[in-house]
Design a protein around this motif. Structure first.
Motif, PDB file in Angstrom:
ATOM      1  N   TYR A   3      25.441  12.201   8.136  1.00 26.16           N
ATOM      2  CA  TYR A   3      24.197  12.428   8.883  1.00 26.16           C
ATOM      3  C   TYR A   3      24.017  14.004   9.306  1.00 26.16           C
ATOM      4  O   TYR A   3      25.042  14.521   9.820  1.00 26.16           O
ATOM      5  CB  TYR A   3      24.078  11.595  10.322  1.00 26.16           C
ATOM      6  N   ILE A   4      23.082  14.718   8.824  1.00 31.94           N
ATOM      7  CA  ILE A   4      22.675  16.226   9.280  1.00 31.94           C
ATOM      8  C   ILE A   4      21.707  16.221   9.954  1.00 31.94           C
ATOM      9  O   ILE A   4      20.689  15.798   9.266  1.00 31.94           O
ATOM     10  CB  ILE A   4      22.910  16.952   7.832  1.00 31.94           C
ATOM     11  N   SER A   5      21.270  16.965  11.176  1.00 33.51           N
ATOM     12  CA  SER A   5      20.476  17.397  11.633  1.00 33.51           C
ATOM     13  C   SER A   5      20.098  18.861  11.810  1.00 33.51           C
ATOM     14  O   SER A   5      21.252  19.398  12.220  1.00 33.51           O
ATOM     15  CB  SER A   5      20.257  16.653  13.058  1.00 33.51           C
ATOM     16  N   ALA A   6      18.887  19.534  11.737  1.00 29.15           N
ATOM     17  CA  ALA A   6      18.644  20.720  11.622  1.00 29.15           C
ATOM     18  C   ALA A   6      17.719  21.086  12.431  1.00 29.15           C
ATOM     19  O   ALA A   6      16.329  20.607  12.449  1.00 29.15           O
ATOM     20  CB  ALA A   6      18.589  21.539  10.313  1.00 29.15           C
ATOM     21  N   GLU A  97      12.595   9.583   0.256  1.00 28.14           N
ATOM     22  CA  GLU A  97      13.663   8.628   0.099  1.00 28.14           C
ATOM     23  C   GLU A  97      14.149   8.541  -1.395  1.00 28.14           C
ATOM     24  O   GLU A  97      13.463   8.784  -2.328  1.00 28.14           O
ATOM     25  CB  GLU A  97      12.922   7.340   0.063  1.00 28.14           C
ATOM     26  N   ILE A  98      15.449   8.612  -1.437  1.00 27.34           N
ATOM     27  CA  ILE A  98      16.312   8.867  -2.569  1.00 27.34           C
ATOM     28  C   ILE A  98      17.110   7.625  -2.785  1.00 27.34           C
ATOM     29  O   ILE A  98      17.741   6.973  -1.931  1.00 27.34           O
ATOM     30  CB  ILE A  98      17.204  10.162  -2.496  1.00 27.34           C
ATOM     31  N   LYS A  99      17.038   7.170  -3.958  1.00 29.60           N
ATOM     32  CA  LYS A  99      17.797   5.879  -4.461  1.00 29.60           C
ATOM     33  C   LYS A  99      18.485   6.153  -5.726  1.00 29.60           C
ATOM     34  O   LYS A  99      17.844   6.864  -6.537  1.00 29.60           O
ATOM     35  CB  LYS A  99      16.827   4.519  -4.372  1.00 29.60           C
ATOM     36  N   ALA A 100      19.905   6.238  -5.806  1.00 29.87           N
ATOM     37  CA  ALA A 100      20.447   6.395  -7.031  1.00 29.87           C
ATOM     38  C   ALA A 100      21.648   5.368  -7.210  1.00 29.87           C
ATOM     39  O   ALA A 100      22.011   4.774  -6.116  1.00 29.87           O
ATOM     40  CB  ALA A 100      20.992   7.696  -7.302  1.00 29.87           C
ATOM     41  N   LEU A 103      24.110   5.608  -3.968  1.00 33.85           N
ATOM     42  CA  LEU A 103      23.810   6.258  -3.169  1.00 33.85           C
ATOM     43  C   LEU A 103      22.265   5.891  -2.561  1.00 33.85           C
ATOM     44  O   LEU A 103      21.429   5.798  -3.297  1.00 33.85           O
ATOM     45  CB  LEU A 103      23.992   7.801  -3.341  1.00 33.85           C
ATOM     46  N   GLU A 104      22.088   6.235  -1.350  1.00 29.63           N
ATOM     47  CA  GLU A 104      20.561   6.029  -0.677  1.00 29.63           C
ATOM     48  C   GLU A 104      20.532   6.989   0.202  1.00 29.63           C
ATOM     49  O   GLU A 104      21.495   7.332   1.078  1.00 29.63           O
ATOM     50  CB  GLU A 104      20.436   4.557  -0.160  1.00 29.63           C
ATOM     51  N   ALA A 105      19.391   7.873   0.360  1.00 26.73           N
ATOM     52  CA  ALA A 105      19.401   8.945   1.401  1.00 26.73           C
ATOM     53  C   ALA A 105      17.864   8.984   2.067  1.00 26.73           C
ATOM     54  O   ALA A 105      17.050   8.542   1.097  1.00 26.73           O
ATOM     55  CB  ALA A 105      19.763  10.366   0.819  1.00 26.73           C
ATOM     56  N   THR A 106      17.656   9.527   3.100  1.00 25.67           N
ATOM     57  CA  THR A 106      16.234   9.867   3.660  1.00 25.67           C
ATOM     58  C   THR A 106      16.408  11.088   4.197  1.00 25.67           C
ATOM     59  O   THR A 106      17.244  11.580   4.995  1.00 25.67           O
ATOM     60  CB  THR A 106      16.148   8.562   4.699  1.00 25.67           C
ATOM     61  N   LEU A 117      18.743  14.542   7.500  1.00 28.65           N
ATOM     62  CA  LEU A 117      19.095  13.888   6.442  1.00 28.65           C
ATOM     63  C   LEU A 117      20.174  13.110   6.748  1.00 28.65           C
ATOM     64  O   LEU A 117      21.408  13.106   7.163  1.00 28.65           O
ATOM     65  CB  LEU A 117      19.973  15.113   5.312  1.00 28.65           C
ATOM     66  N   LYS A 118      20.062  11.777   6.201  1.00 25.43           N
ATOM     67  CA  LYS A 118      20.949  10.769   6.245  1.00 25.43           C
ATOM     68  C   LYS A 118      21.238  10.225   4.645  1.00 25.43           C
ATOM     69  O   LYS A 118      20.254   9.952   3.889  1.00 25.43           O
ATOM     70  CB  LYS A 118      20.296   9.566   7.089  1.00 25.43           C
ATOM     71  N   VAL A 119      22.553  10.138   4.572  1.00 27.27           N
ATOM     72  CA  VAL A 119      23.208   9.581   3.292  1.00 27.27           C
ATOM     73  C   VAL A 119      24.101   8.710   3.512  1.00 27.27           C
ATOM     74  O   VAL A 119      24.929   8.553   4.166  1.00 27.27           O
ATOM     75  CB  VAL A 119      23.914  10.757   2.642  1.00 27.27           C
ATOM     76  N   LYS A 120      23.814   7.571   2.626  1.00 22.92           N
ATOM     77  CA  LYS A 120      24.847   6.103   2.829  1.00 22.92           C
ATOM     78  C   LYS A 120      25.084   6.112   1.227  1.00 22.92           C
ATOM     79  O   LYS A 120      24.447   6.034   0.207  1.00 22.92           O
ATOM     80  CB  LYS A 120      23.636   5.146   3.302  1.00 22.92           C
ATOM     81  N   ARG A 121      26.417   5.973   1.169  1.00 25.36           N
ATOM     82  CA  ARG A 121      27.022   5.724   0.085  1.00 25.36           C
ATOM     83  C   ARG A 121      27.486   4.161  -0.098  1.00 25.36           C
ATOM     84  O   ARG A 121      27.515   3.412   0.826  1.00 25.36           O
ATOM     85  CB  ARG A 121      28.579   6.417  -0.195  1.00 25.36           C
TER      86      ARG A 121
END
Length: 405
Positions: A3-6, A97-100, A103-106, A117-121
């Motif tokens: 989790y990254i917040s800016a 929304e990213i799906k690979a 990996l899933e990311a928002t 940015l939220k990244v889930k493996r």
């Protein structure tokens, strides 16, 4: 989960670096899909989709930009697509929304500019997706090989168990491409009443049946479709097949496009392979009826070929084949411009055409909403072309007659 917040400028720089690394990691064959949405300016685009595509064994990434009723495609390399996505999220969209595989990311951008940015493996579920990513892969089709569709079976494109006949696979691909053109303009067609469609010069009606099946059976639209053609035996066969399939809102009539008076209001006009000036009559009637959508694949554009004269272009026009091809392209370009004058957003797209040439042009026009003022500048631009080439397009004459009635 990462989790990254800016919020501050330094944090934002760190965020962009992290997002860039993430995109560099997943812009490969493992990518499934990226969707950018929540636009800050809908005039520049409402949504973007990104997916991997294999073109001639080269992996590229196709961006689909949705702009109103229009859709624009562009294929980019991984590096170029990474730059494009970073730019889109910095300037236009607030959500990604990213799906690979694995990996899933928002990505979220608040109205105040705070980015998250939220990244889930996740566990990878497949070893190789190269075959699946072929540009012509079955899963991309609206109608799928292996799933029987009644009209495709009836027309001999599929066997009763749903397998596409090897000799008809090009026709199957053409039908699906045609349905994609319709899918792109669905939002421009009315949903609160019966949708009226006319297919001028329907011929054997593969695409007419496909359009009916897609809109009525798959989309659940209340529709009435009329196919018009000059060939009595073709009309008879198509009506028999429609009755056999239970397509009770689909009928075929024998008639000439130029003299057709069987409707007063039509929502969508289709004209595929109407020869020479027959396309002009179809387009004129579509404009007269105020059709929301027009799809036309012109052919045999002879009219301007016999008219074109230009001293400036004589070194080019003296070659008959070149003159013929130029005349066809100019004919369709002027048709598109004339439709724009009448208040349509118009595109000229490449279409898989099995009737005449391996590839052909499709004119797709979507009527603009609200009060549209005719552009005098556009009229003068067309006039200059006509004066240069000493041509008088039939469609312009028909539209002028319509406006003076």
């Amino acid at each position: 989960m990462k989790y990254i917040s800016a919020g501050t400028e330094a944090e934002e720089d760190e965020f962009l670096v992290e997002l860039s690394r993430l995109l560099e990691e997943i812009l490969n064959i493992d990518l499934q899909q990226i969707i950018l949405s929540n636009s800050k300016d809908k005039a520049q685009g409402t949504k973007v989709k990104v997916r991997p595509v294999l073109l001639k064994e080269e992996l590229v990434f196709q961006e689909t930009l949705y702009l109103g009723t229009q859709v624009f495609h562009e294929n980019l390399t991984a590096d170029k697509m990474r730059e494009r996505i970073l730019e889109r999220l910095s300037v236009l969209f607030r959500q990604g929304e990213i799906k690979a595989e694995g990996l899933e990311a928002t990505v979220l951008v608040s109205k105040k500019g705070k980015v998250t940015l939220k990244v889930k493996r996740t566990a990878k579920t497949s070893e190789a997706r190269k075959q699946e990513l072929s540009h012509n892969r079955t899963k991309q089709y609206i109608l799928m090989d292996g799933t029987p569709v009644d009209f495709l079976v009836g027309l001999g494109v599929q066997t009763p168990d749903g397998k596409v006949n090897k000799t008809r696979y090009d026709k199957f691909r053409q039908i699906n491409r045609y349905l994609e053109f319709i899918e792109d303009v669905l939002e421009a067609l009315p949903k609160d009443r019966t949708l009226r469609i006319i297919d001028f010069g329907c011929g054997k009606s593969y695409l007419t049946f496909a359009m009916y099946y897609y809109l009525h059976e798959l989309q659940g639209r209340d529709i009435e479709v009329t196919g018009l053609d000059l060939k009595t035996d073709v009309i008879k066969h198509c009506n028999e097949l429609a009755e056999k399939l239970g397509y009770d809102r689909l009928k075929f009539e024998r008639g000439d496009i130029s003299t057709y008076e069987g409707a007063t209001e039509v929502d969508m006009v289709v004209s595929l392979h109407a020869c020479d000036k027959a396309t002009d009559y179809a387009l004129e009637k579509a404009v007269k009826w105020g059709a929301k959508v027009i799809l036309a694949v012109p052919c045999c554009q002879h009219e301007l070929n016999s008219q074109i004269r230009s001293e400036v272009l004589q070194p080019v026009l003296k070659y008959g084949l070149i003159k013929e091809r130029m005349a066809a392209l100019i004919t369709d370009a002027l048709r598109a411009n004339l439709l724009e004058q009448q208040g349509y957003d118009t595109q000229i797209l490449e279409f898989i055409d099995m009737e005449h040439t391996p590839k052909n042009l499709l004119i797709r026009a979507v009527k603009k909403t609200g009060n549209v003022i005719k552009s005098k500048g556009a009229t003068s631009d067309i006039s200059r072309v006509e004066e240069l080439l000493h041509i008088e397009p039939t469609l312009e004459q028909l539209l002028n007659e319509e406006n003076t009635d």
